[in-house]
Scaffold this active site. Structure first.
Site, PDB file in Angstrom:
ATOM      1  N   GLU A 128       0.802  -1.225   0.000  1.00 47.37           N
ATOM      2  CA  GLU A 128       0.000   0.000   0.000  1.00 47.37           C
ATOM      3  C   GLU A 128       0.841   1.284   0.000  1.00 47.37           C
ATOM      4  OE1 GLU A 128      -0.597  -2.637   1.980  1.00 47.37           O
ATOM      5  OE2 GLU A 128      -2.553  -3.326   1.293  1.00 47.37           O
ATOM      6  N   ARG A 138      -1.094  -7.964   4.352  1.00 42.50           N
ATOM      7  CA  ARG A 138      -0.144  -8.871   3.705  1.00 42.50           C
ATOM      8  C   ARG A 138       1.178  -9.014   4.477  1.00 42.50           C
ATOM      9  NH1 ARG A 138      -1.213 -10.072  -2.102  1.00 42.50           N
ATOM     10  NH2 ARG A 138      -3.324  -9.297  -1.986  1.00 42.50           N
TER      11      ARG A 138
HETATM   12  C1  UD1 Z   1      -6.905  -5.663  -0.424  1.00 40.36           C
HETATM   13  C2  UD1 Z   1      -5.894  -4.536  -0.604  1.00 40.36           C
HETATM   14  C3  UD1 Z   1      -5.535  -3.920   0.731  1.00 40.36           C
HETATM   15  C4  UD1 Z   1      -6.772  -3.534   1.527  1.00 40.36           C
HETATM   16  C5  UD1 Z   1      -7.692  -4.730   1.625  1.00 40.36           C
HETATM   17  C6  UD1 Z   1      -8.963  -4.322   2.317  1.00 40.36           C
HETATM   18  C7  UD1 Z   1      -4.233  -4.737  -2.414  1.00 40.36           C
HETATM   19  C8  UD1 Z   1      -2.967  -5.340  -2.862  1.00 40.36           C
HETATM   20  N1  UD1 Z   1      -4.667  -5.075  -1.205  1.00 40.36           N
HETATM   21  O1  UD1 Z   1      -6.240  -6.696   0.288  1.00 40.36           O
HETATM   22  O2  UD1 Z   1      -4.772  -2.753   0.500  1.00 40.36           O
HETATM   23  O3  UD1 Z   1      -6.375  -3.125   2.812  1.00 40.36           O
HETATM   24  O4  UD1 Z   1      -8.012  -5.187   0.312  1.00 40.36           O
HETATM   25  O5  UD1 Z   1      -9.685  -5.439   2.764  1.00 40.36           O
HETATM   26  O6  UD1 Z   1      -4.827  -3.990  -3.149  1.00 40.36           O
HETATM   27  N2  UD1 Z   1     -11.867 -12.357  -0.979  1.00 40.36           N
HETATM   28  C9  UD1 Z   1     -13.126 -12.897  -1.186  1.00 40.36           C
HETATM   29  N3  UD1 Z   1     -14.191 -12.047  -1.286  1.00 40.36           N
HETATM   30  C10 UD1 Z   1     -14.082 -10.705  -1.153  1.00 40.36           C
HETATM   31  C11 UD1 Z   1     -12.810 -10.165  -0.915  1.00 40.36           C
HETATM   32  C12 UD1 Z   1     -11.698 -11.010  -0.855  1.00 40.36           C
HETATM   33  O7  UD1 Z   1     -13.286 -14.092  -1.296  1.00 40.36           O
HETATM   34  O8  UD1 Z   1     -15.092  -9.998  -1.232  1.00 40.36           O
HETATM   35  C13 UD1 Z   1     -10.693 -13.268  -0.919  1.00 40.36           C
HETATM   36  C14 UD1 Z   1     -10.329 -13.816  -2.313  1.00 40.36           C
HETATM   37  O9  UD1 Z   1      -9.893 -15.152  -2.183  1.00 40.36           O
HETATM   38  C15 UD1 Z   1      -9.159 -12.900  -2.724  1.00 40.36           C
HETATM   39  C16 UD1 Z   1      -8.488 -12.700  -1.376  1.00 40.36           C
HETATM   40  O10 UD1 Z   1      -9.555 -12.568  -0.438  1.00 40.36           O
HETATM   41  O11 UD1 Z   1      -8.319 -13.516  -3.686  1.00 40.36           O
HETATM   42  C17 UD1 Z   1      -7.581 -11.508  -1.294  1.00 40.36           C
HETATM   43  O12 UD1 Z   1      -8.154 -10.322  -1.806  1.00 40.36           O
HETATM   44  P1  UD1 Z   1      -7.176  -9.118  -2.322  1.00 40.36           P
HETATM   45  O13 UD1 Z   1      -7.999  -7.971  -2.774  1.00 40.36           O
HETATM   46  O14 UD1 Z   1      -6.176  -9.662  -3.271  1.00 40.36           O
HETATM   47  O15 UD1 Z   1      -6.354  -8.746  -1.052  1.00 40.36           O
HETATM   48  P2  UD1 Z   1      -6.770  -8.181   0.351  1.00 40.36           P
HETATM   49  O16 UD1 Z   1      -5.899  -8.864   1.344  1.00 40.36           O
HETATM   50  O17 UD1 Z   1      -8.236  -8.207   0.503  1.00 40.36           O
END
Ligand code: UD1
Ligand code: UDP
Length: 388
Positions: A134, A213
């Site tokens: 971030e 992360r």
């Molecule tokens: C993302 C953002 C982070 C933010 C966070 C808020 C990046 C790199 N990271 O991280 O800055 O703080 O969102 O929550 O942009 N998933 C679901 N359903 C959802 C959302 C997520 O199943 O509605 C699961 C999926 O398996 C997905 C995983 O969570 O692949 C990770 O989602 P991702 O957006 O890649 O990362 P976040 O850790 O959520």
């Protein structure tokens, strides 16, 4: 004068919460044509917010896949936005904060030579690996931006130090406070049976979230073990942890904390119940960015489960303490808050350094001013102007 075409792009839960009041404000502004595009980097967690604020996207890239990597998101958002931006040709694209959707949304706009407005600009931890990715996303977005909407004076100063011109920065307050003020109610009743049953008066309810992360793996395991120790030591403590949908976090939370009676691992909550849960909590443990801004406004002490923060204002005000990710230190800090009422009361001060509920209005006024629809600049958000 022709209407200003403003395209708002977001993709995750926190961006949606913080952009919803602004999109509403854009929609109500005569001089503006508002177009909403979601990347759906999150799906369920995004849709919960869209439903709550009754926002209907004009475009939805629907990119989320389980276990997605940052590169997956980057490629899909960049490619997906190309044709939409070519079709819509907005005068300006608005992005929010620091996610991969934010940075790539700004990059895609730059490739089409479209101006970028960055909401929640200028926050810096000073460490490109924390929060990761971030901090870098926010810096890179700033480089691609023409109009910077800095929540606080400190954020403004960070941008000036990086050579951004004063005329391109507006100090607006954080739109998260606009959203929070809309949903927190004194006599709120939860739909969720468990949340209605908890004894918020006689129990010390700890609300917890953890998803970053840089905390994946050992640091997160330390944090979860610390919580188990805390509820073993303090029989009057009860933990509510709405677990992020990321499977990595869910499996670890279940492994370390599953089956512990005083720890409730629940599904992510809609924003309205979550904000009202924060309002009933005794204290908050989190590595979230947005919650560090919301809890001080509600007068709740927060221990931040990170090694640094890009949000120093509430730390300076004494409501937030950055405690890191070491098990023993977390336990010690929670002990202090649960056992020492003087220390607790010192931290439980309602301070509101992040906004006064007018940030979206200021941003829309700034847009109208910048594009020549009006000649008066919006007033800057000032911390002293808030009454708690
Ligand atoms: C993302 C953002 C982070 C933010 C966070 C808020 C990046 C790199 N990271 O991280 O800055 O703080 O969102 O929550 O942009 N998933 C679901 N359903 C959802 C959302 C997520 O199943 O509605 C699961 C999926 O398996 C997905 C995983 O969570 O692949 C990770 O989602 P991702 O957006 O890649 O990362 P976040 O850790 O959520
Ligand atoms: N939030 C929510 N439901 C939950 C947990 C959090 O609505 O179950 C809200 C919270 O009030 C804050 C935002 O989501 O406004 C924070 O999102 P997250 O922690 O996912 O991301 P970050 O703020 O760290 O970017």
């Amino acid at each position: 004068m022709k209407r200003l075409k403003v395209m708002t792009i977001f993709g995750t839960r926190p961006e949606a919460i913080k952009m919803a009041p602004l999109v509403k404000q854009l929609q109500e502004t005569e001089e503006i044509e508002s177009i909403l595009c979601v990347t759906a980097q999150h799906r369920e967690m995004l849709d919960m917010v869209l439903d709550l604020f009754q926002l209907k996207p004009n475009y939805d890239l629907n990119i989320m896949q389980h276990g997605q990597t940052i590169s997956d998101i980057t490629v899909k958002v960049l490619k997906g936005l190309e044709s939409i931006l070519q079709e819509v040709k907005p005068d300006i694209v608005l992005v929010h904060g620091d996610t991969t959707t934010t940075f790539i949304g700004a990059l895609a706009a730059f490739y089409q030579q479209i101006a970028v407005g960055h909401v929640e600009a200028g926050l810096r931890s000073g460490n490109i690996y924390s929060p990761y990715p971030e901090e870098m996303n926010r810096k890179l977005t700033g480089t691609l931006t023409s109009l910077h909407f800095a929540p606080t004076e400190g954020n403004y100063k960070n941008l000036i130090q990086e050579g951004i011109k004063e005329k391109n920065i507006f100090i607006t307050g954080n739109t998260v406070i606009d959203a929070l003020l809309q949903v927190v109610k004194k006599d709120y009743i939860f739909d969720n049976h468990l949340l209605n049953q908890i004894d918020y008066i006689n129990k010390k309810v700890i609300v917890m979230t953890c998803h970053r992360r840089e905390n994946w793996g050992e640091p997160m395991e330390n944090i979860f073990q610390a919580i188990v120790e805390v509820v073993k030591k303090h029989r009057n403590a009860e933990v509510v942890f709405p677990v992020h949908l990321n499977p990595k976090i869910r499996s670890l939370a279940e492994k370390v904390m599953g089956g512990v009676e005083a720890i409730h691992l629940i599904e992510p909550l809609d924003y309205e119940p979550f904000a009202n849960l924060l309002n009933r909590a005794h204290l908050i443990l989190t590595d979230s960015g947005g919650i560090q801004e919301e809890a001080p406004a509600l007068g709740k002490p927060i221990l931040v489960l990170r090694t640094e923060t890009e949000r120093p204002e509430a730390v300076e005000a004494g409501t937030v303490k950055v405690v890191g990710v070491e098990k023993d230190i977390i336990i010690k800090e929670v002990d202090k808050l649960l056992l020492n009422s003087e220390h607790y009361l010192q931290m439980a001060n309602a301070v509101n350094p992040y906004g006064d509920g007018m940030a979206s209005k200021r941003i829309v006024t700034a847009l109208k001013y910048y594009f020549g629809y009006i000649h008066t600049k919006p007033n800057n958000f000032k911390i002293e102007s808030i009454e708690n």
